[in-house]
Every structure is written in C-alpha cells, then in structure tokens.
Design a protein around this motif. Structure first.
Motif, PDB file in Angstrom:
ATOM      1  N   GLU A  30       0.687  -1.078  -0.145  1.00  0.00           N
ATOM      2  CA  GLU A  30      -0.079   0.043  -0.077  1.00  0.00           C
ATOM      3  C   GLU A  30       0.823   1.243   0.015  1.00  0.00           C
ATOM      4  OE1 GLU A  30      -0.204  -2.198   2.126  1.00  0.00           O
ATOM      5  OE2 GLU A  30      -2.097  -3.413   2.103  1.00  0.00           O
ATOM      6  N   THR A  52      -7.288   8.947  -1.078  1.00  0.00           N
ATOM      7  CA  THR A  52      -7.036   7.866  -2.124  1.00  0.00           C
ATOM      8  C   THR A  52      -5.809   7.023  -1.607  1.00  0.00           C
ATOM      9  OG1 THR A  52      -7.949   9.260  -3.624  1.00  0.00           O
ATOM     10  CG2 THR A  52      -6.246   7.509  -4.373  1.00  0.00           C
ATOM     11  N   ASN A  87      -3.402   3.651  -2.758  1.00  0.00           N
ATOM     12  CA  ASN A  87      -2.920   2.761  -3.802  1.00  0.00           C
ATOM     13  C   ASN A  87      -2.315   1.463  -3.333  1.00  0.00           C
ATOM     14  OD1 ASN A  87      -3.541   4.898  -5.759  1.00  0.00           O
ATOM     15  ND2 ASN A  87      -1.776   5.998  -4.555  1.00  0.00           N
ATOM     16  N   SER A 121      -2.135  -3.048 -10.271  1.00  0.00           N
ATOM     17  CA  SER A 121      -2.522  -1.775  -9.266  1.00  0.00           C
ATOM     18  C   SER A 121      -3.771  -1.711  -9.071  1.00  0.00           C
ATOM     19  CB  SER A 121      -1.745  -0.386  -9.528  1.00  0.00           C
ATOM     20  OG  SER A 121      -2.410   0.202 -10.670  1.00  0.00           O
ATOM     21  N   SER A 167      -6.579   0.962  -6.434  1.00  0.00           N
ATOM     22  CA  SER A 167      -6.961   2.171  -5.697  1.00  0.00           C
ATOM     23  C   SER A 167      -7.994   2.391  -4.678  1.00  0.00           C
ATOM     24  CB  SER A 167      -6.904   3.664  -6.472  1.00  0.00           C
ATOM     25  OG  SER A 167      -7.782   3.590  -7.183  1.00  0.00           O
TER      26      SER A 167
END
Lengths: 112, 114
Positions: A6, A20, A22, A71, A73
C-alpha cells in the motif's frame, strides 16, 4: 509469494476531504480484496473487485483495478473521523489461492 | 457463533514459558488462518487450515510455533519457550474455502512476553 503493497504508508486529511490509497501487487490475480483495521485488532472486509472489473462502488468507497499495471486504488469520499483506521489491500496468494497476503497498510487519520 | 472469537484477548507471559492461543471460527467455515502482527507492522501469515489439515504452514517462524485444529472447529496456536520477539497481536480468520471468500477476523490476542 504475492503481497499487496500500500501507498502512502500514512495519510492525514480533514473531515469532508477525499482519501486515496494505492496498492501494487506482483503477479496476476483473479480478484483483490480491501480490508480495514481499527486500533490494531481484527480486520473487516470492505470490498472485493474481480479481475474483469475496472471499478466498483460501495457507499462512499470506490475501488479501481488496473491489471495491466498490477495496481488498485481505494477512494473514500467525504471522509469522516470514524474512517480513521489502517487500510490493507489483499491479493490472493500465488500458492494457496484462498489465502490472502497483506502488506503494511495505509494508516489514515481523519481530523475534525 | 456470530463471529470469530479468540481467547485470551490479552496474555502477558514470562520469557521461556509456553502459551496457547485459541480461535473459534464461524460455524461452517472450512478455512482457518493465523496471522501475526507486530506493533506498527503488517500482517504476517503463519498457517492455513483446510478442515483439520494444514496444507500451508510456511509462515511458522520456528519450530517453537505449532498449531492444530479439531475438525472444522477450534484451532489452537501454541508457542513454546516464548521469546520477547514473539510479542505481537495474533489474529485468526476463517472463511469458506474458495478464492473469493471473504475472511472474517477475530479481535486478536495481544501477547506480551516480558
């Protein structure tokens, strides 16, 4: 083995702002789950996104997945003080598919 | 029960003593997992049970650590000759055994080795 990583490690925002977080992972997946942890105790499942989905919503949560970039989010909109917690992404392990692996998480602090 | 339970919630023990941590999974959940979380760190996988067999025990850090499970029910994690570095929160989770299964976590046992 697979592990979600993360970013950022810590995030501090004011109530009402969006947060946000990721997540990056290493190998191909069928799905990815996000979990939340309050005060270093048990984790709570938030949302699961499948590899054929690009975006998924649940209340104030929005998760995206980009399998080409490996990835994901997590967006929390209109944050509240009660959202203060650690957030973890969890891809399935490459060996034992039902096993999840967790990174160090993103520590979110929402202040009034 | 309604959720995964763990006992004790807190355990303080002296270095060198043995401890047993217990996990009661949700009824009907065939899969059970133990994780360890040191202060400020992520979750470290320890062992996975499918029924009462352990197909993945790759995360057990040393032979001082062992775990068993009775049928598709209670699991016990045993740490022998505890060391200070064993101090952590030990989390148990259970789920149905498929790739999309949601994991339900217990509240954890906070182990402090003095």
């Amino acid at each position: 083995s697979q592990q979600g990583e993360e970013d950022p490690q810590a995030l501090s925002i004011q109530e009402g702002e969006n947060a946000t977080m990721n997540c990056s992972y290493k190998t191909s997946i069928n799905n990815l789950q996000w979990y939340r942890q309050n005060s270093g105790r048990g984790l709570v499942h938030l949302i699961l996104i499948r590899s054929n989905e690009r975006e998924k919503h649940s209340g104030r949560l929005r998760v995206t997945l980009d399998t080409s970039k490996k990835s994901s989010s997590l967006l929390i909109t209109a944050s509240r003080a009660a959202d203060t917690a650690s957030y973890f992404c969890a891809p399935p392990d490459t060996g034992t598919a039902s096993k999840l692996t967790f990174g160090t998480g993103t520590r979110l602090q929402v202040t009034l | 029960g309604a959720g995964v339970s763990q006992s004790p919630s807190n355990k303080v023990t002296e270095k060198g003593k043995d401890v047993e941590l217990r996990c009661d999974p949700i009824s009907g959940h065939t899969a059970l997992y133990w994780y360890r979380q040191r202060l400020g760190q992520g979750l470290e996988f320890l062992i996975y049970f499918q029924g009462n067999s352990a197909p993945d025990k790759s995360g057990l850090p040393s032979d001082r650590f062992s775990a068993e499970r009775t049928g598709e029910s209670v699991s016990t994690l045993t740490i022998q000759r505890t060391q200070q570095e064993d101090s952590a929160v030990y989390l148990c989770a259970s789920s149905l055994d498929h790739i999309e299964a949601v994991k339900y976590f217990g509240p954890g046992t906070r182990l402090t080795v003095t």
